[in-house]
Write a protein that holds these residues in place. Structure first.
Motif, short mmCIF file in Angstrom:
data_model
loop_
_atom_site.label_atom_id
_atom_site.label_comp_id
_atom_site.label_asym_id
_atom_site.label_seq_id
_atom_site.Cartn_x
_atom_site.Cartn_y
_atom_site.Cartn_z
N GLY A 147 -65.39 87.75 61.19
CA GLY A 147 -66.81 87.56 61.47
C GLY A 147 -67.70 88.56 60.74
O GLY A 147 -68.93 88.44 60.75
N ARG A 193 -63.43 84.33 43.79
CA ARG A 193 -62.74 84.18 45.09
C ARG A 193 -61.52 85.10 45.16
O ARG A 193 -61.23 85.67 46.21
N PHE A 222 -68.03 78.80 65.98
CA PHE A 222 -68.74 80.03 65.60
C PHE A 222 -69.99 79.76 64.76
O PHE A 222 -70.66 80.69 64.33
N THR A 282 -60.46 84.85 53.26
CA THR A 282 -61.58 84.81 54.21
C THR A 282 -61.36 85.76 55.38
O THR A 282 -62.28 86.47 55.79
N TYR A 287 -74.05 76.77 55.16
CA TYR A 287 -72.81 76.63 55.93
C TYR A 287 -72.66 75.23 56.55
O TYR A 287 -71.95 75.08 57.55
N ASN A 322 -66.99 89.78 57.26
CA ASN A 322 -66.16 89.91 56.05
C ASN A 322 -66.97 90.20 54.79
O ASN A 322 -66.52 89.96 53.68
N HIS A 382 -69.53 86.57 50.37
CA HIS A 382 -69.30 85.13 50.24
C HIS A 382 -69.15 84.78 48.76
O HIS A 382 -69.83 85.36 47.92
N GLY A 383 -68.31 83.82 48.46
CA GLY A 383 -68.22 83.31 47.09
C GLY A 383 -68.00 81.82 47.10
O GLY A 383 -67.23 81.29 47.92
N LEU A 404 -72.77 82.48 63.54
CA LEU A 404 -72.76 82.77 62.10
C LEU A 404 -74.19 82.65 61.52
O LEU A 404 -74.65 83.56 60.82
N LEU A 459 -69.50 73.85 57.99
CA LEU A 459 -68.93 74.49 59.18
C LEU A 459 -69.70 74.12 60.45
O LEU A 459 -69.46 74.70 61.51
N LYS A 478 -73.19 89.81 52.40
CA LYS A 478 -73.74 89.41 53.68
C LYS A 478 -74.34 90.63 54.40
O LYS A 478 -74.17 91.77 53.96
P1 ATP Z 1 -67.26 82.32 52.51
O1 ATP Z 1 -67.88 80.93 52.46
O2 ATP Z 1 -68.04 83.27 53.35
O3 ATP Z 1 -66.83 82.85 51.19
P2 ATP Z 1 -64.81 81.05 53.03
O4 ATP Z 1 -65.31 79.91 52.22
O5 ATP Z 1 -63.66 81.84 52.52
O6 ATP Z 1 -65.94 82.12 53.32
P3 ATP Z 1 -65.13 79.46 55.41
O7 ATP Z 1 -64.02 78.90 56.19
O8 ATP Z 1 -66.04 78.57 54.64
O9 ATP Z 1 -64.49 80.57 54.48
O10 ATP Z 1 -65.98 80.36 56.39
C1 ATP Z 1 -67.26 80.79 56.06
C2 ATP Z 1 -67.60 82.02 56.85
O11 ATP Z 1 -67.62 81.71 58.24
C3 ATP Z 1 -66.58 83.16 56.71
O12 ATP Z 1 -66.82 83.94 55.59
C4 ATP Z 1 -66.79 83.90 58.01
O13 ATP Z 1 -67.90 84.80 57.89
C5 ATP Z 1 -67.16 82.84 58.98
N1 ATP Z 1 -65.97 82.45 59.75
C6 ATP Z 1 -64.95 81.68 59.36
N2 ATP Z 1 -64.03 81.56 60.32
C7 ATP Z 1 -64.49 82.29 61.37
C8 ATP Z 1 -64.01 82.56 62.69
N3 ATP Z 1 -62.86 82.06 63.13
N4 ATP Z 1 -64.77 83.36 63.47
C9 ATP Z 1 -65.95 83.86 63.05
N5 ATP Z 1 -66.45 83.63 61.83
C10 ATP Z 1 -65.74 82.86 61.00
#
Ligand code: ATP
Length: 139
Positions: free
Chosen positions: A112, A87, A57, A93, A49, A114, A117-118, A61, A52, A9
């Protein structure tokens, strides 16, 4: 052959962590079959996304992924159990919950920001590879 979509990212790109993340997947034995550097469109980020879209957020995001301050590196990796193991290699996450030895556990602290992504399932891997690359991910 199993394939997954892994992305570095904008924060990971900005911090110079692209090579580190690629190296970990290469050393593990996975094969890089697709790679592109891009600033995703708002449409692409929203679709990526979509699950979500009701989260508080979501807007920030999508803005963060698309503002162009740094691009995203999208990759397709191939190999045994690469969806699940990818993963595992990324870690939880929320980096504060990610174990040592994982990418997030070693390299970041904020959910926020991290860095990577996977794909979380075979279904999302297929969806994300065609969304970011079209077809099966070769370029
Ligand atoms: P990713 O899809 O990035 O691998 P994930 O599948 O493990 O992450 P998700 O719950 O799908 O987790 O969240 C996707 C992304 O949204 C997270 O990687 C993070 O960047 C963002 N995110 C998730 N929760 C929060 C939060 N509480 N505040 C801000 N950003 C968040």
């Amino acid at each position: 052959k199993e394939r997954t979509f892994i992305a570095v990212k904008p924060d990971g790109v900005q911090r110079g962590l692209v090579a580190e993340i690629i190296a970990r997947f290469e050393r593990r034995g996975y094969k890089l079959v697709g790679l592109k550097l891009l600033v995703p469109s708002v449409g692409l980020a929203k679709e990526h996304y979509a699950d979500l879209s009701s989260k508080p957020f979501f807007k920030s995001l999508v803005e963060y992924m698309t503002n162009g301050k740094a691009p995203v590196v999208g990759m397709v990796w191939e190999g045994p159990s690469v969806i699940k193991q990818g993963r595992v290699m990324l870690g939880a996450t929320d980096p504060k919950a990610a174990g040592p030895g994982t990418i997030r556990g070693d390299l970041c602290l904020s959910i926020g920001r991290n860095i990577c992504h996977g794909s979380d399932s075979a279904e999302s891997a297929m969806k994300e590879i065609s969304l970011w690359f079209g077809g099966r991910g070769e370029i």
